[in-house]
Design a protein around this motif. Structure first.
Motif, mmCIF file in Angstrom:
data_model
loop_
_atom_site.group_PDB
_atom_site.id
_atom_site.type_symbol
_atom_site.label_atom_id
_atom_site.label_comp_id
_atom_site.label_asym_id
_atom_site.label_seq_id
_atom_site.Cartn_x
_atom_site.Cartn_y
_atom_site.Cartn_z
ATOM 1 N N VAL A 98 32.632 40.913 38.463
ATOM 2 C CA VAL A 98 32.045 39.655 38.928
ATOM 3 C C VAL A 98 32.514 38.487 38.076
ATOM 4 C CG1 VAL A 98 29.871 38.413 39.264
ATOM 5 C CG2 VAL A 98 30.040 40.814 39.915
ATOM 6 N N GLY A 99 32.618 38.694 36.769
ATOM 7 C CA GLY A 99 33.036 37.610 35.876
ATOM 8 C C GLY A 99 34.449 37.129 36.154
ATOM 9 N N ILE A 100 35.383 38.060 36.256
ATOM 10 C CA ILE A 100 36.777 37.679 36.510
ATOM 11 C C ILE A 100 36.924 37.074 37.896
ATOM 12 C CG2 ILE A 100 39.134 38.553 36.785
ATOM 13 C CD1 ILE A 100 38.479 40.657 34.665
ATOM 14 N N ALA A 101 36.280 37.682 38.891
ATOM 15 C CA ALA A 101 36.350 37.154 40.256
ATOM 16 C C ALA A 101 35.749 35.753 40.332
ATOM 17 C CB ALA A 101 35.631 38.088 41.221
ATOM 18 N N THR A 102 34.668 35.516 39.596
ATOM 19 C CA THR A 102 34.047 34.186 39.584
ATOM 20 C C THR A 102 34.984 33.156 38.971
ATOM 21 O OG1 THR A 102 31.816 35.129 39.427
ATOM 22 C CG2 THR A 102 32.090 32.837 38.731
ATOM 23 N N LEU A 103 35.626 33.516 37.877
ATOM 24 C CA LEU A 103 36.551 32.588 37.222
ATOM 25 C C LEU A 103 37.702 32.226 38.147
ATOM 26 C CD1 LEU A 103 37.467 31.042 34.710
ATOM 27 C CD2 LEU A 103 38.591 33.136 33.920
ATOM 28 N N VAL A 104 38.303 33.228 38.788
ATOM 29 C CA VAL A 104 39.408 32.971 39.716
ATOM 30 C C VAL A 104 38.932 32.142 40.900
ATOM 31 C CG1 VAL A 104 41.074 34.047 41.279
ATOM 32 C CG2 VAL A 104 40.633 35.062 39.034
ATOM 33 N N THR A 105 37.753 32.445 41.397
ATOM 34 C CA THR A 105 37.193 31.697 42.526
ATOM 35 C C THR A 105 36.979 30.233 42.158
ATOM 36 O OG1 THR A 105 36.080 33.666 43.403
ATOM 37 C CG2 THR A 105 35.215 31.526 44.083
ATOM 38 N N ILE A 135 42.208 51.704 42.768
ATOM 39 C CA ILE A 135 40.870 52.204 42.470
ATOM 40 C C ILE A 135 40.431 51.662 41.111
ATOM 41 C CG2 ILE A 135 41.099 54.286 43.871
ATOM 42 C CD1 ILE A 135 41.688 55.831 41.298
ATOM 43 N N GLY A 136 39.127 51.702 40.865
ATOM 44 C CA GLY A 136 38.599 51.204 39.609
ATOM 45 C C GLY A 136 38.154 49.751 39.724
ATOM 46 N N TRP A 137 37.425 49.292 38.695
ATOM 47 C CA TRP A 137 36.885 47.935 38.750
ATOM 48 C C TRP A 137 37.983 46.884 38.732
ATOM 49 C CZ3 TRP A 137 37.816 44.220 35.159
ATOM 50 C CH2 TRP A 137 38.269 44.608 33.889
ATOM 51 N N GLN A 138 39.123 47.180 38.064
ATOM 52 C CA GLN A 138 40.216 46.209 38.048
ATOM 53 C C GLN A 138 40.747 45.946 39.445
ATOM 54 O OE1 GLN A 138 40.069 49.025 36.238
ATOM 55 N NE2 GLN A 138 40.641 48.653 34.100
ATOM 56 N N ALA A 139 40.897 47.012 40.230
ATOM 57 C CA ALA A 139 41.380 46.866 41.596
ATOM 58 C C ALA A 139 40.372 46.127 42.461
ATOM 59 C CB ALA A 139 41.677 48.240 42.190
ATOM 60 N N ALA A 140 39.090 46.404 42.266
ATOM 61 C CA ALA A 140 38.059 45.758 43.080
ATOM 62 C C ALA A 140 38.002 44.258 42.830
ATOM 63 C CB ALA A 140 36.703 46.392 42.791
ATOM 64 N N THR A 141 38.423 43.833 41.645
ATOM 65 C CA THR A 141 38.383 42.409 41.314
ATOM 66 C C THR A 141 39.247 41.579 42.255
ATOM 67 O OG1 THR A 141 37.996 42.937 38.982
ATOM 68 C CG2 THR A 141 38.767 40.723 39.476
ATOM 69 N N VAL A 142 40.359 42.133 42.698
ATOM 70 C CA VAL A 142 41.298 41.384 43.547
ATOM 71 C C VAL A 142 40.675 41.012 44.890
ATOM 72 C CG1 VAL A 142 43.541 41.420 44.694
ATOM 73 C CG2 VAL A 142 43.303 42.376 42.388
ATOM 74 N N PRO A 143 40.197 41.978 45.697
ATOM 75 C CA PRO A 143 39.568 41.576 46.954
ATOM 76 C C PRO A 143 38.288 40.776 46.762
ATOM 77 C CG PRO A 143 39.300 43.934 46.578
ATOM 78 C CD PRO A 143 40.281 43.444 45.575
ATOM 79 N N LEU A 144 37.577 41.002 45.669
ATOM 80 C CA LEU A 144 36.395 40.195 45.386
ATOM 81 C C LEU A 144 36.766 38.721 45.287
ATOM 82 C CD1 LEU A 144 34.403 42.280 42.743
ATOM 83 C CD2 LEU A 144 33.664 41.692 45.048
ATOM 84 N N ALA A 145 37.819 38.433 44.511
ATOM 85 C CA ALA A 145 38.250 37.040 44.336
ATOM 86 C C ALA A 145 38.800 36.469 45.630
ATOM 87 C CB ALA A 145 39.302 36.962 43.225
ATOM 88 N N VAL A 146 39.619 37.239 46.312
ATOM 89 C CA VAL A 146 40.222 36.757 47.558
ATOM 90 C C VAL A 146 39.149 36.452 48.597
ATOM 91 C CG1 VAL A 146 41.699 37.396 49.503
ATOM 92 C CG2 VAL A 146 42.415 37.926 47.167
ATOM 93 N N GLY A 147 38.119 37.269 48.665
ATOM 94 C CA GLY A 147 37.047 37.033 49.619
ATOM 95 C C GLY A 147 36.149 35.872 49.245
ATOM 96 N N LEU A 185 38.545 28.504 39.788
ATOM 97 C CA LEU A 185 39.831 27.845 39.537
ATOM 98 C C LEU A 185 40.585 27.525 40.825
ATOM 99 C CD1 LEU A 185 41.119 29.867 36.439
ATOM 100 C CD2 LEU A 185 40.175 27.553 36.462
ATOM 101 N N LEU A 186 40.432 28.352 41.851
ATOM 102 C CA LEU A 186 41.158 28.150 43.104
ATOM 103 C C LEU A 186 40.282 27.570 44.216
ATOM 104 C CD1 LEU A 186 43.344 31.397 43.200
ATOM 105 C CD2 LEU A 186 43.947 29.136 42.346
ATOM 106 N N GLY A 187 39.043 27.989 44.276
ATOM 107 C CA GLY A 187 38.163 27.514 45.339
ATOM 108 C C GLY A 187 37.762 26.065 45.177
ATOM 109 N N LEU A 188 37.569 25.612 43.931
ATOM 110 C CA LEU A 188 37.183 24.215 43.698
ATOM 111 C C LEU A 188 38.250 23.234 44.166
ATOM 112 C CD1 LEU A 188 35.192 22.167 42.534
ATOM 113 C CD2 LEU A 188 36.220 22.532 40.282
ATOM 114 N N PRO A 189 39.502 23.353 43.716
ATOM 115 C CA PRO A 189 40.522 22.419 44.218
ATOM 116 C C PRO A 189 40.771 22.567 45.713
ATOM 117 C CG PRO A 189 41.527 24.138 42.862
ATOM 118 C CD PRO A 189 40.056 24.242 42.674
#
Length: 232
Positions: free
Chosen positions: A21-28, A88-100, A30-34
């Motif tokens: 959640v933390g990494i996905a939030t940061l990416v979101t 697989i794993g939490w690292q992999a899940a971070t990618v679709p979390l951020a993209v979504g 940085l990209l979602g705001l602009p």
């Protein structure tokens, strides 16, 4: 299963959920705001009015928001492997979390920025401010409470999505709930995980509300205009 058995498993799964959640939030952020600000600037009557660009960006955002997260998990497997080297794993899940979450938050940003008083934009422009100055001194400061509220909503959605990702090998609390709570019929363990997720969501909401209220007091229009006059 005793509490002594549950505790280390819960600890590790909670850390994985925080990481996702933390990494996905940061990416979101940085990209979602602009992206959300761009939707406002390029819209009709915007400072960078460009209808073709606005339509294309809006269409991409709408497509991203319309895809169910489970489908996104599967559809992004090749991209996920390219980014993190595994699916697989939490690292992999971070990618679709951020993209979504990026298009989801972008729309919230768009709504927040549109709510800013147009008089503030005109005030900055009358003082010779550029588009960047308008964004930095008027749009973002005045929209900040709404932006925090939108980010809070996004983080809560990400917590839910992370649990969903865990059911298909994404790690975190969702994976623990499926592996132990469902497959091994550990009902008590499932209840503990559900309670923890409820507590996490409640804490995030309370923290977001607190920050939003404090920023709301600091971002009063009169104070902003005074700062603009001092920096003009």
């Amino acid at each position: 299963m005793t509490w002594d058995d549950m505790q280390p498993l819960l600890h590790d799964a909670t850390i994985e959920t925080f990481q996702m959640v933390g990494i996905a939030t940061l990416v979101t952020l940085l990209l979602g705001l602009p992206l959300g600000v761009l939707l406002v600037l390029t819209d009709k009557g915007g400072l960078w009015q460009n209808r073709p660009v606005n339509k294309v960006v809006g269409a991409v955002v709408n497509v991203g928001r319309s895809l169910p997260f489970v489908i996104l998990l599967v559809a992004l497997i090749p991209f996920t492997r390219w980014v993190v080297g595994t699916s697989i794993g939490w690292q992999a899940a971070t990618v679709p979390l951020a993209v979504g979450a990026i298009p989801f938050y972008a729309r919230l940003v768009e709504g927040a920025v549109r709510g800013v008083d147009g008089g503030l934009v005109e005030a900055v422009q009358s003082m010779g401010g550029s588009t960047w100055a308008v964004v930095r001194k008027a749009l973002l400061p005045e929209a900040l409470p709404a932006l925090v509220s939108g980010l809070t909503t996004t983080v809560i959605a990400l917590i839910g999505y992370s649990a969903m990702a865990g059911t298909v090998g994404g790690g975190g609390l969702g994976n623990l709930a499926i592996t132990y709570g469902y497959m091994r019929f550990e009902t008590g363990f499932m209840v503990v995980i559900v309670i923890e997720l409820v507590v996490l969501v409640t804490l995030v909401q309370l923290l977001g509300d607190l920050i939003g209220r404090r920023l709301g007091h600091r971002g009063a229009t009169a104070g902003l205009l005074a700062r603009l006059r001092r920096t003009a």
